[in-house]
Design a protein around this motif. Structure first.
Motif, PDB file in Angstrom:
ATOM      1  N   SER A   3      -0.617   4.113  -7.601  1.00 33.51           N
ATOM      2  CA  SER A   3      -1.328   5.272  -7.065  1.00 33.51           C
ATOM      3  C   SER A   3      -0.532   6.551  -7.330  1.00 33.51           C
ATOM      4  O   SER A   3       0.628   6.517  -7.717  1.00 33.51           O
ATOM      5  CB  SER A   3      -1.529   5.075  -5.571  1.00 33.51           C
ATOM      6  OG  SER A   3      -0.280   4.875  -4.942  1.00 33.51           O
ATOM      7  N   ASN A   4      -1.180   7.672  -7.159  1.00 35.17           N
ATOM      8  CA  ASN A   4      -0.526   8.971  -7.287  1.00 35.17           C
ATOM      9  C   ASN A   4      -0.619   9.704  -5.955  1.00 35.17           C
ATOM     10  O   ASN A   4      -1.629  10.354  -5.676  1.00 35.17           O
ATOM     11  CB  ASN A   4      -1.177   9.788  -8.403  1.00 35.17           C
ATOM     12  CG  ASN A   4      -0.553  11.165  -8.546  1.00 35.17           C
ATOM     13  OD1 ASN A   4       0.509  11.437  -7.981  1.00 35.17           O
ATOM     14  ND2 ASN A   4      -1.197  12.033  -9.303  1.00 35.17           N
ATOM     15  N   ILE A   5       0.419   9.595  -5.131  1.00 35.53           N
ATOM     16  CA  ILE A   5       0.402  10.339  -3.864  1.00 35.53           C
ATOM     17  C   ILE A   5       1.089  11.689  -4.026  1.00 35.53           C
ATOM     18  O   ILE A   5       1.091  12.491  -3.112  1.00 35.53           O
ATOM     19  CB  ILE A   5       1.056   9.554  -2.694  1.00 35.53           C
ATOM     20  CG1 ILE A   5       2.564   9.365  -2.908  1.00 35.53           C
ATOM     21  CG2 ILE A   5       0.379   8.218  -2.465  1.00 35.53           C
ATOM     22  CD1 ILE A   5       3.293   8.992  -1.604  1.00 35.53           C
TER      23      ILE A   5
ATOM     24  N   TRP B 287       1.802   7.514   3.303  1.00 37.96           N
ATOM     25  CA  TRP B 287       1.566   8.938   3.092  1.00 37.96           C
ATOM     26  C   TRP B 287       2.780   9.782   3.492  1.00 37.96           C
ATOM     27  O   TRP B 287       3.591   9.368   4.315  1.00 37.96           O
ATOM     28  CB  TRP B 287       0.312   9.349   3.890  1.00 37.96           C
ATOM     29  CG  TRP B 287      -0.126  10.739   3.574  1.00 37.96           C
ATOM     30  CD1 TRP B 287      -0.095  11.821   4.393  1.00 37.96           C
ATOM     31  CD2 TRP B 287      -0.657  11.199   2.324  1.00 37.96           C
ATOM     32  NE1 TRP B 287      -0.571  12.929   3.729  1.00 37.96           N
ATOM     33  CE2 TRP B 287      -0.902  12.579   2.460  1.00 37.96           C
ATOM     34  CE3 TRP B 287      -0.913  10.583   1.098  1.00 37.96           C
ATOM     35  CZ2 TRP B 287      -1.420  13.361   1.419  1.00 37.96           C
ATOM     36  CZ3 TRP B 287      -1.417  11.362   0.055  1.00 37.96           C
ATOM     37  CH2 TRP B 287      -1.673  12.721   0.223  1.00 37.96           C
TER      38      TRP B 287
ATOM     39  N   ARG C 214      -5.834   6.701  -7.892  1.00 36.17           N
ATOM     40  CA  ARG C 214      -5.775   5.307  -7.452  1.00 36.17           C
ATOM     41  C   ARG C 214      -5.027   4.421  -8.427  1.00 36.17           C
ATOM     42  O   ARG C 214      -4.815   4.774  -9.576  1.00 36.17           O
ATOM     43  CB  ARG C 214      -7.205   4.766  -7.297  1.00 36.17           C
ATOM     44  CG  ARG C 214      -8.002   5.515  -6.272  1.00 36.17           C
ATOM     45  CD  ARG C 214      -7.227   5.617  -4.963  1.00 36.17           C
ATOM     46  NE  ARG C 214      -7.966   6.360  -3.971  1.00 36.17           N
ATOM     47  CZ  ARG C 214      -8.863   5.842  -3.160  1.00 36.17           C
ATOM     48  NH1 ARG C 214      -9.153   4.565  -3.244  1.00 36.17           N
ATOM     49  NH2 ARG C 214      -9.468   6.594  -2.269  1.00 36.17           N
ATOM     50  N   ASP C 215      -4.722   3.243  -7.936  1.00 35.69           N
ATOM     51  CA  ASP C 215      -4.180   2.162  -8.763  1.00 35.69           C
ATOM     52  C   ASP C 215      -5.095   1.858  -9.941  1.00 35.69           C
ATOM     53  O   ASP C 215      -6.308   2.019  -9.855  1.00 35.69           O
ATOM     54  CB  ASP C 215      -4.180   0.829  -7.980  1.00 35.69           C
ATOM     55  CG  ASP C 215      -3.254   0.839  -6.788  1.00 35.69           C
ATOM     56  OD1 ASP C 215      -2.461   1.762  -6.655  1.00 35.69           O
ATOM     57  OD2 ASP C 215      -3.369  -0.115  -5.996  1.00 35.69           O
TER      58      ASP C 215
ATOM     59  N   SER D  88       5.557   6.783  -0.025  1.00 33.54           N
ATOM     60  CA  SER D  88       5.714   5.866  -1.155  1.00 33.54           C
ATOM     61  C   SER D  88       4.360   5.476  -1.689  1.00 33.54           C
ATOM     62  O   SER D  88       3.358   5.500  -0.968  1.00 33.54           O
ATOM     63  CB  SER D  88       6.523   4.624  -0.759  1.00 33.54           C
ATOM     64  OG  SER D  88       5.860   3.891   0.239  1.00 33.54           O
ATOM     65  N   GLY D  89       4.345   5.171  -2.984  1.00 22.79           N
ATOM     66  CA  GLY D  89       3.111   4.773  -3.639  1.00 22.79           C
ATOM     67  C   GLY D  89       2.851   3.285  -3.448  1.00 22.79           C
ATOM     68  O   GLY D  89       3.576   2.598  -2.728  1.00 22.79           O
ATOM     69  N   SER D  90       1.822   2.813  -4.099  1.00 25.59           N
ATOM     70  CA  SER D  90       1.450   1.404  -3.976  1.00 25.59           C
ATOM     71  C   SER D  90       2.418   0.524  -4.775  1.00 25.59           C
ATOM     72  O   SER D  90       3.187   1.016  -5.594  1.00 25.59           O
ATOM     73  CB  SER D  90       0.027   1.212  -4.482  1.00 25.59           C
ATOM     74  OG  SER D  90      -0.079   1.676  -5.822  1.00 25.59           O
TER      75      SER D  90
ATOM     76  N   ARG E  76       0.802  -1.213   0.000  1.00 27.27           N
ATOM     77  CA  ARG E  76       0.000   0.000   0.000  1.00 27.27           C
ATOM     78  C   ARG E  76       0.839   1.270   0.000  1.00 27.27           C
ATOM     79  O   ARG E  76       2.017   1.242   0.304  1.00 27.27           O
ATOM     80  CB  ARG E  76      -0.903   0.004   1.250  1.00 27.27           C
ATOM     81  CG  ARG E  76      -1.879  -1.149   1.286  1.00 27.27           C
ATOM     82  CD  ARG E  76      -2.642  -1.220  -0.021  1.00 27.27           C
ATOM     83  NE  ARG E  76      -3.522  -2.367  -0.054  1.00 27.27           N
ATOM     84  CZ  ARG E  76      -4.763  -2.336   0.401  1.00 27.27           C
ATOM     85  NH1 ARG E  76      -5.252  -1.246   0.931  1.00 27.27           N
ATOM     86  NH2 ARG E  76      -5.516  -3.418   0.321  1.00 27.27           N
ATOM     87  N   ASP E  77       0.163   2.370  -0.287  1.00 26.07           N
ATOM     88  CA  ASP E  77       0.730   3.713  -0.134  1.00 26.07           C
ATOM     89  C   ASP E  77       1.262   3.919   1.267  1.00 26.07           C
ATOM     90  O   ASP E  77       0.732   3.358   2.231  1.00 26.07           O
ATOM     91  CB  ASP E  77      -0.379   4.773  -0.244  1.00 26.07           C
ATOM     92  CG  ASP E  77      -1.010   4.829  -1.604  1.00 26.07           C
ATOM     93  OD1 ASP E  77      -0.478   4.210  -2.530  1.00 26.07           O
ATOM     94  OD2 ASP E  77      -2.049   5.496  -1.705  1.00 26.07           O
TER      95      ASP E  77
ATOM     96  N   GLY F  42       6.840   0.605  -5.907  1.00 26.54           N
ATOM     97  CA  GLY F  42       6.531   1.518  -4.814  1.00 26.54           C
ATOM     98  C   GLY F  42       7.758   1.983  -4.062  1.00 26.54           C
ATOM     99  O   GLY F  42       7.846   1.848  -2.839  1.00 26.54           O
TER     100      GLY F  42
END
Lengths: 297, 297
Positions: free
Chosen positions: B253-255, A147, B144-145, A251-253, A144-145, A181
């Motif tokens: 994903s795009n954080i 934040w 999102r993914d 980090s992203g997913s 997962r992400d 990620g």
């Protein structure tokens, strides 16, 4: 004259209703008369300006293979204290194991390795000890992400770390790729302290290590600091990513089939040992913020 | 002799209980006597081997600025048919607008631009038409993914596209960065047809465009095909990513604070027009799969 609030604590957070940027009050690279033992002047200047440094191929292929196996063994949780294990927010998958350097002899040896310790000496200009260690695992297909956050904000408010005189080293146990990620670092963000809003609930850490709700920087400030660009810390297994305690990162997913596994070692200056947490709550447990085993490295 | 099932349809899916890889029965680069108009032999060979091609700076800065503004205007949904809008699975944020080339004159002109059309001619060796167009938007902080899939599998089963003689062009309206969830492409996966399990429910598309549950390749097959590596299609706004209709792709994903906005144009060979869907259900609507407006480009 009475000391102002900022003189008492240059890094307040989670107290004011509006978030803001406070200039960093501490050096990034601490000065010493000693010549750097490991890093070049160019590397030190890069770290100072950007807040991180990627050291490629610090460990040999053979060493890296062994470390990766040790990591896999730890993830199977044999001999691991369940209290030190953090799982994904919506599954039982292991996300992190804390205090791994005290549970896994090979990681203890790694934390003492001169190739790492001397880099910490070069940047912090003091004897150092391990403030925190953890094994982070981002599984293929479902990692997962994570934040954006500054580690220091949490370490200061929840653990009582006084100043910005600490750094993290991420030892890559698997290739960190664009697709799995990787750690994302906001260039130059370490020079600003991002205050966060909202009081910290008691025993917040039990939840925050899975999914953080407090100590979260505001989007507008993240956007402002991102104008200098975001770097993905991609490198091969056996490389080391060194980053300042106050740099914004996340980090992203990971939708790729490739798992990502990194060992984090946080080196703190011996002059910067934790005091009472600045947020006023009781300190987090020993396995998250070391205050009992201060062994100079 | 009776035709075998594979002779009748080389690309069955969603019928067998176990997923598998079927070798591609069609060329990637279709042969012609004509000299390529746009692409070099090296580019064509790269596309053939990997299934995609990144063409940098196809449009000038000025053109790109205008296209980005047109995209933003479209995302505000003024003059856009609500039926063509797809929103994020758990919010009302716009994720895609379909059939944009028929709703936005500037995108219609773009679909006819010789810098794009001639690339399609070079690779498909036939006159082409627009099978589908869409504007994809991945907002900063919350994009999102998008899970791994082959477009062709869906176009074949749900829309009746007979063969692999189509390609997508993603025109980058914003910089596609490592940090903002770029398109991820599995090198060489276009040479295998990945069959999926599970029957398709009726009117599946209303859900699948938001979050796909059918026509989803199995993890073990994604992992097998990923051994050749995964490429992140990062490039500046104004660049074009060309990719085969059958390549496995997805995105994380795009954080980051940076939004990602791309215009997709799907060019299909005139000899490859859609017939009755191979999955046996009624075809999806015109704005998702064009069968009514076949205009050769």
């Amino acid at each position: 004259m009475r000391a102002t609030a900022l003189e008492r604590d240059p890094y307040p957070s989670r107290v004011e209703p509006c978030p803001r940027l406070i200039p960093r009050a501490d050096p990034v690279v601490w000065q010493t008369d000693r010549r750097p033992a490991r890093l070049s002047e160019t590397e030190i200047a890069y770290y100072d300006a950007n807040g991180y440094l990627i050291l490629n191929d610090v460990f040999s292929e053979q060493e890296t293979r062994v470390l990766a196996q040790v990591g896999e063994h730890a993830l199977a949780l044999a001999g691991i204290d369940p209290e030190t294990v953090v799982r994904e927010p919506d599954s039982q998958a292991v996300r992190s194991i804390f205090e791994v350097h005290r549970q896994v002899p090979e990681f203890d040896a790694l934390a003492r390795d001169s190739r790492l310790v001397e880099v910490a000496h070069d940047l912090l200009a003091d004897q150092v000890y391990i403030h925190q260690s953890r094994l982070n695992y981002k599984p293929g297909f479902e990692g997962r992400d994570f934040w954006w956050h500054s580690d220091f904000e949490t370490w200061h408010i929840e653990d009582g770390m006084p100043r910005m005189r600490a750094l993290s080293m991420s030892i890559l146990l698997a290739d960190n790729l664009v697709s799995n990620g990787p750690l994302l670092l906001i260039n130059g963000s370490h020079k600003h302290y991002v205050t966060c809003v909202g009081e910290t609930p008691a025993e917040h850490y039990k939840q925050s290590l899975r999914k953080q709700d407090y100590g979260v920087p505001e989007r507008s400030l993240i956007a402002e600091l991102s104008q200098q660009g975001i770097r993905a810390a991609t490198a091969k297994a056996g490389s080391v990513v060194v980053f300042d305690c106050n740099i914004l990162h996340g980090s992203g997913s990971n939708i790729s089939p490739f798992h990502r596994s990194n060992l984090f070692l946080v080196y703190n200056s011996l002059k910067n040992r934790c005091v009472a947490p600045y947020g006023g709550l009781p300190p987090r447990p020993q396995h998250i913020a070391n205050r009992a085993c201060i062994e100079p490295l």
